[in-house]
Each structure stands twice: as C-alpha cells, then as structure tokens.
Motif scaffolding. Structure first.
Motif, PDB file in Angstrom:
ATOM      1  N   THR A 195       0.827  -1.192   0.000  1.00 37.36           N
ATOM      2  CA  THR A 195       0.000   0.000   0.000  1.00 37.36           C
ATOM      3  C   THR A 195       0.864   1.246   0.000  1.00 37.36           C
ATOM      4  OG1 THR A 195      -1.924   1.009   1.078  1.00 37.36           O
ATOM      5  CG2 THR A 195      -0.185   0.167   2.529  1.00 37.36           C
ATOM      6  N   SER A 196       0.227   2.363  -0.209  1.00 39.36           N
ATOM      7  CA  SER A 196       0.901   3.661  -0.129  1.00 39.36           C
ATOM      8  C   SER A 196       0.096   4.569   0.781  1.00 39.36           C
ATOM      9  CB  SER A 196       1.008   4.318  -1.503  1.00 39.36           C
ATOM     10  OG  SER A 196       1.912   3.628  -2.311  1.00 39.36           O
ATOM     11  N   ILE A 197       0.810   5.404   1.505  1.00 41.49           N
ATOM     12  CA  ILE A 197       0.191   6.417   2.352  1.00 41.49           C
ATOM     13  C   ILE A 197       0.757   7.756   1.904  1.00 41.49           C
ATOM     14  CG2 ILE A 197       0.007   7.330   4.700  1.00 41.49           C
ATOM     15  CD1 ILE A 197      -0.023   4.481   5.730  1.00 41.49           C
ATOM     16  N   ASP A 198      -0.111   8.719   1.730  1.00 43.07           N
ATOM     17  CA  ASP A 198       0.283  10.035   1.239  1.00 43.07           C
ATOM     18  C   ASP A 198       0.840  10.891   2.383  1.00 43.07           C
ATOM     19  OD1 ASP A 198       0.665  12.095  -0.570  1.00 43.07           O
ATOM     20  OD2 ASP A 198      -1.379  12.864  -0.332  1.00 43.07           O
ATOM     21  N   GLN A 199       1.868  10.362   3.019  1.00 41.69           N
ATOM     22  CA  GLN A 199       2.566  11.057   4.110  1.00 41.69           C
ATOM     23  C   GLN A 199       4.044  10.701   4.015  1.00 41.69           C
ATOM     24  OE1 GLN A 199       1.331  13.199   6.468  1.00 41.69           O
ATOM     25  NE2 GLN A 199      -0.712  13.034   5.549  1.00 41.69           N
ATOM     26  N   PRO A 200       4.911  11.588   4.478  1.00 34.87           N
ATOM     27  CA  PRO A 200       6.352  11.310   4.402  1.00 34.87           C
ATOM     28  C   PRO A 200       6.759  10.061   5.193  1.00 34.87           C
ATOM     29  CG  PRO A 200       5.960  13.634   4.869  1.00 34.87           C
ATOM     30  CD  PRO A 200       4.633  12.929   4.988  1.00 34.87           C
ATOM     31  N   LEU A 201       7.789   9.440   4.712  1.00 38.60           N
ATOM     32  CA  LEU A 201       8.346   8.224   5.304  1.00 38.60           C
ATOM     33  C   LEU A 201       8.572   8.359   6.808  1.00 38.60           C
ATOM     34  CD1 LEU A 201       9.583   5.434   4.602  1.00 38.60           C
ATOM     35  CD2 LEU A 201      11.717   6.629   4.168  1.00 38.60           C
TER      36      LEU A 201
END
Length: 171
Positions: free
Chosen positions: A9-15
């Motif tokens: 998945t991807s989250i639209d927040q910095p690592l």
C-alpha cells in the motif's frame, strides 16, 4: 496452521511520519483496533531485542502474547516477531513513494495456534488481506488528522508533533 498474507500500500505522508507508527507498538492502538494492550517489558531503550507484553482482541476474545523487535532500520524496515498463538513474523518495509508519500510492503506470516486458529484460520486469504489493509487506511487517516491538528496548533509546533504525535496517555 501456516498463513501468509502480504499487504502492499501507499500512504500520502512522508516516510518519517509513517515509520514512527510502525516501529512503536505503543502507537498501534491508534490505527489497529485489535491491538488493545502493549507494555514494554523492562525499561531499556527501545531497540532490537526489546519485547512487549501484548493483547489483541479478536471479536470478543482477548489473546495474550509477546511481541519482539527483531530488526530496526529507521525509516526503512521494521520486523516484529509475535509469540503464540500468533507465532508470526511481520515486516514493514517502507520507501519513499512519489512526492512525499510512503510505499509499504507488509508480509505477515506465521503458524497460528490454539483457539486463535479456530477463530481466524478459516478466513480466506483475501479476507485476512482486507482486514490488515484496513489498518493502513486508518493509519493514513490518523496521520492526516495529525497534519490538520498541527496546522491548527501553529507552525512552530508542527514538526515535533508530527514526528512524536500527540501524547496517547493524555487522551
């Protein structure tokens, strides 16, 4: 009963914001409703080998076990081992994704035992995947709320609040 499920998945927040949550069991209850209790065993600094007493609530049934931090590569990779009844290993491998987002690969694998096997062992892999993927959707919402709250609190506090988050004990 051996199970393996992988969530990508991807989250639209910095690592840096995402990995703080995945590396700290005390934050899991903020986005993973099954994680009802975590307490570090001992008072040493958190690092590889640190263990936590844990309770997950599966339906109305509490399951007690121990989580151990097996690998910690800050902002890249975290690996956890959970004792029986999970007998499981989970890895959170994170990398930057696009402009400021985070891509997560999370394989869960283990040999579920005891009564837990009766409760979740019969679930098809796609259902288990869906349940686990929901935790990442909730994490994305938690992080987005943190950004909004930090913006409302004022820019001076934003960086520390986003990394450290609100004090969970204050709520």
């Amino acid at each position: 009963m051996w199970r393996r499920v992988e969530v990508n998945t991807s989250i639209d927040q910095p690592l840096e914001r995402v990995s703080v949550y995945l590396a700290n069991p005390m934050r899991w209850r903020e986005f993973a409703p099954a994680c009802v209790y975590r307490r570090q065993i001992g008072d040493e600094t958190t690092g590889v080998g640190t263990r936590w007493e844990a309770t997950d609530l599966i339906g109305p049934f509490p399951f007690r076990f121990v989580d151990e931090l097996v690998t910690l590569e800050p902002n890249q990779r975290v690996v956890w081992w959970s004792s029986a009844p999970w007998n499981a290993r989970v890895e959170y491998a994170c990398q930057p994704d696009g402009e400021g987002g985070t891509r997560i690969r999370a394989p869960y694998e283990g040999d579920i035992s005891g009564t837990l096997r009766l409760l979740v062992g019969w679930l098809p892999a796609r259902v288990t995947h869906w349940i686990l993927a929901q935790d990442f959707r909730r994490l994305a919402r938690v992080l987005a709320r943190n950004v909004r709250a930090a913006d409302e609190a004022g820019a001076g506090e934003t960086v520390a609040w986003l990394i450290d988050g609100p004090n969970p004990e204050a709520s």
